[in-house]
Design a protein around this motif. Structure first.
Motif, PDB file in Angstrom:
ATOM      1  N   THR A 168      75.335  32.042  26.168  1.00  0.00           N
ATOM      2  CA  THR A 168      76.476  31.884  27.069  1.00  0.00           C
ATOM      3  C   THR A 168      76.054  31.016  28.247  1.00  0.00           C
ATOM      4  OG1 THR A 168      75.977  33.803  28.466  1.00  0.00           O
ATOM      5  CG2 THR A 168      77.182  34.221  26.422  1.00  0.00           C
ATOM      6  N   SER A 169      76.955  30.852  29.198  1.00  0.00           N
ATOM      7  CA  SER A 169      76.640  30.000  30.354  1.00  0.00           C
ATOM      8  C   SER A 169      75.539  30.624  31.216  1.00  0.00           C
ATOM      9  CB  SER A 169      77.898  29.765  31.190  1.00  0.00           C
ATOM     10  OG  SER A 169      78.414  31.003  31.656  1.00  0.00           O
ATOM     11  N   ARG A 170      75.334  31.943  31.089  1.00  0.00           N
ATOM     12  CA  ARG A 170      74.360  32.611  31.945  1.00  0.00           C
ATOM     13  C   ARG A 170      73.211  33.275  31.192  1.00  0.00           C
ATOM     14  NH1 ARG A 170      77.943  35.839  36.528  1.00  0.00           N
ATOM     15  NH2 ARG A 170      78.990  34.005  37.421  1.00  0.00           N
ATOM     16  N   GLU A 171      73.405  33.579  29.896  1.00  0.00           N
ATOM     17  CA  GLU A 171      72.445  34.430  29.204  1.00  0.00           C
ATOM     18  C   GLU A 171      72.150  33.943  27.788  1.00  0.00           C
ATOM     19  OE1 GLU A 171      73.884  38.686  31.205  1.00  0.00           O
ATOM     20  OE2 GLU A 171      74.755  37.991  29.315  1.00  0.00           O
ATOM     21  N   ASN A 212      64.570  39.664  35.172  1.00  0.00           N
ATOM     22  CA  ASN A 212      65.386  38.616  34.566  1.00  0.00           C
ATOM     23  C   ASN A 212      65.565  38.792  33.067  1.00  0.00           C
ATOM     24  OD1 ASN A 212      65.738  36.736  36.955  1.00  0.00           O
ATOM     25  ND2 ASN A 212      63.516  36.996  36.922  1.00  0.00           N
ATOM     26  N   SER A 270      67.891  35.865  30.999  1.00  0.00           N
ATOM     27  CA  SER A 270      68.668  35.068  31.956  1.00  0.00           C
ATOM     28  C   SER A 270      68.381  33.580  31.779  1.00  0.00           C
ATOM     29  CB  SER A 270      68.319  35.500  33.385  1.00  0.00           C
ATOM     30  OG  SER A 270      68.764  34.546  34.322  1.00  0.00           O
ATOM     31  N   ARG A 271      69.432  32.759  31.640  1.00  0.00           N
ATOM     32  CA  ARG A 271      69.250  31.310  31.518  1.00  0.00           C
ATOM     33  C   ARG A 271      68.733  30.714  32.824  1.00  0.00           C
ATOM     34  NH1 ARG A 271      73.674  27.819  28.393  1.00  0.00           N
ATOM     35  NH2 ARG A 271      71.970  26.347  28.761  1.00  0.00           N
ATOM     36  N   ARG A 272      69.177  31.263  33.947  1.00  0.00           N
ATOM     37  CA  ARG A 272      68.699  30.760  35.236  1.00  0.00           C
ATOM     38  C   ARG A 272      67.190  30.963  35.345  1.00  0.00           C
ATOM     39  NH1 ARG A 272      71.486  33.011  40.592  1.00  0.00           N
ATOM     40  NH2 ARG A 272      73.207  31.786  39.689  1.00  0.00           N
ATOM     41  N   TYR A 273      66.723  32.109  34.842  1.00  0.00           N
ATOM     42  CA  TYR A 273      65.291  32.375  34.872  1.00  0.00           C
ATOM     43  C   TYR A 273      64.535  31.380  33.993  1.00  0.00           C
ATOM     44  CZ  TYR A 273      60.887  34.776  33.984  1.00  0.00           C
ATOM     45  OH  TYR A 273      59.565  35.074  33.845  1.00  0.00           O
TER      46      TYR A 273
END
Length: 396
Positions: free
Chosen positions: A157-160, A116, A131-134
């Motif tokens: 960003t929206s993901r990172e 991640n 990773s933002r999800r992580y």
């Protein structure tokens, strides 16, 4: 035998396989696959002198040969499989002057390393992506991710969460170890629980380590809070350019470069790095008609800093990142339609007078480098003799 291998999969085998390998061989293959992939290596055949493996043997290293853990050393037995912890693995084959056997054959391939957090060591900065999800899965907010120097902000960003961390700023520290020059920084992830703190803060320590012919990239987490262990390897960014005079003002841009016999050729090697405390010098330059083979037919201009051609000379350079030199178009060129140059450059710490960058001519073995001294190979060409008014005859 040996060399750098960058395909996603392939086969390694001892010289002359399946025939008998030669005596006194010492071959090193450096396998480097894409970022965020690992190397898996499986041996399919091993036929060597068995016993204590003191005479003929194979060694597998988890990265560059002289800077990485030894995964295994063997000469017989079952067919092992090894997986690297990074995108690089080295394989060494050694034989002595005694008996000779069939040798070995092995297959390698690349497998994804699903993590991640990723890191790349670029010429001027570390590129780190989290990773933002992580982060969210661990209960952390992307807005609370900072560097040691919190004035250097990431791009979110929206993901990172993306950091471009310069080697000469944002709190990046520099350190010299046995055979590396290290650049390191810390990404901090703070807990958002102010009143009752149930989570530890995370310190992601990121570093780029300059190794022989490569950059090693390392990431790990402090206090065992997050299980992140990333390694990446890349190559130096260095180029060699021809110039039309010893003033080094105008580059030669024609390719092939058409020249006259006995014409003086002027070259400049340039190391692209944001670290001003590095020095580059020419170690070895060899000419060959084959850009992929500098052993069969070879003409040495300079070897380990010692001129082998009487016309070879170096020039003063305005920057420690430049190395300037010249030689005369030699008779070797009249016997081949095209000639290529392969030059090995040394990169050392500026002011490290124990390094070969300052010692000059030396008869050392190739691997006998000092504590902070790296080697880079660059191939340039082709050079072709001008015949009358041949197209492209301008020296640019």
């Amino acid at each position: 035998c040996g060399g750098s291998v960058s395909d996603s999969s392939g086969v390694l085998q001892s010289p002359n396989y399946p025939g008998s390998y030669p005596n006194d061989a010492d071959c090193v293959w450096e396998i480097q696959v894409e970022n965020n992939f690992r190397v898996t290596l499986t041996f399919r055949d091993i036929a060597m002198q068995s016993g204590t493996c003191q005479h003929d043997y194979i060694e597998v290293y988890d990265g560059p040969l002289h800077s990485s853990p030894l995964l295994g050393r063997f000469c017989s037995g079952s067919f092992p499989t090894y997986v690297s912890s990074s995108n690089m693995m080295s394989v060494r084959f050694h034989s002595d002057s005694r008996d000779s056997f069939r040798g070995f054959q092995a297959h390698y391939s690349s497998i994804p390393a699903a993590h991640n957090t990723t890191i790349q060591c670029l010429p001027d900065y570390m590129h780190v992506v989290v990773s933002r999800r992580y982060l969210q899965s661990q209960g952390y907010s992307a807005e609370r991710v900072t560097l040691k120097d919190n004035r250097c902000r990431p791009t979110v960003t929206s993901r990172e969460v993306v950091f471009n961390i310069p080697y000469n700023g944002c709190g990046t520290a520099q350190e010299e170890n046995n055979d590396t020059i290290n650049y390191s920084n810390t990404i901090r992830v703070a807990s958002s629980e102010y009143i009752i703190k149930r989570k530890k803060n995370i310190n992601l320590h990121v570093s780029c380590k300059m190794l022989r012919k490569s950059w090693q990239q390392v990431m790990y987490a402090a206090e065992d809070t997050v299980d992140v262990n990333e390694y990446r390897f890349g190559r130096y960014d260095m180029n060699i350019t021809f110039y039309d005079s010893p003033a080094f003002l105008r580059q030669v841009r024609s390719s092939p470069y058409y020249i006259d016999l006995n014409q003086n050729l002027y070259l400049q090697a340039c190391l692209h790095s944001s670290d001003p405390n590095l020095k580059v010098v020419v170690d070895t330059c060899v000419a060959s008609p084959d850009p992929h083979d500098f052993n069969t037919l070879a003409y040495y201009l300079v070897s380990h800093g010692c001129p082998r051609d009487s016309s070879y000379a170096t020039y003063y350079s305005p920057s420690s990142h430049f190395a300037r030199f010249k030689f005369n178009a030699f008779e070797f060129m009249s016997r081949h339609p095209s000639v290529y140059l392969k030059c090995q450059m040394l990169v050392c710490r500026l002011g490290d007078y124990s390094s070969h960058c300052y010692r000059g001519c030396s008869s050392r073995a190739k691997r006998d480098t000092s504590a902070a001294e790296e080697e880079v190979d660059v191939v340039v060409g082709p050079l072709q003799l001008r015949e009358g008014d041949a197209p492209g005859g301008s020296t640019g």
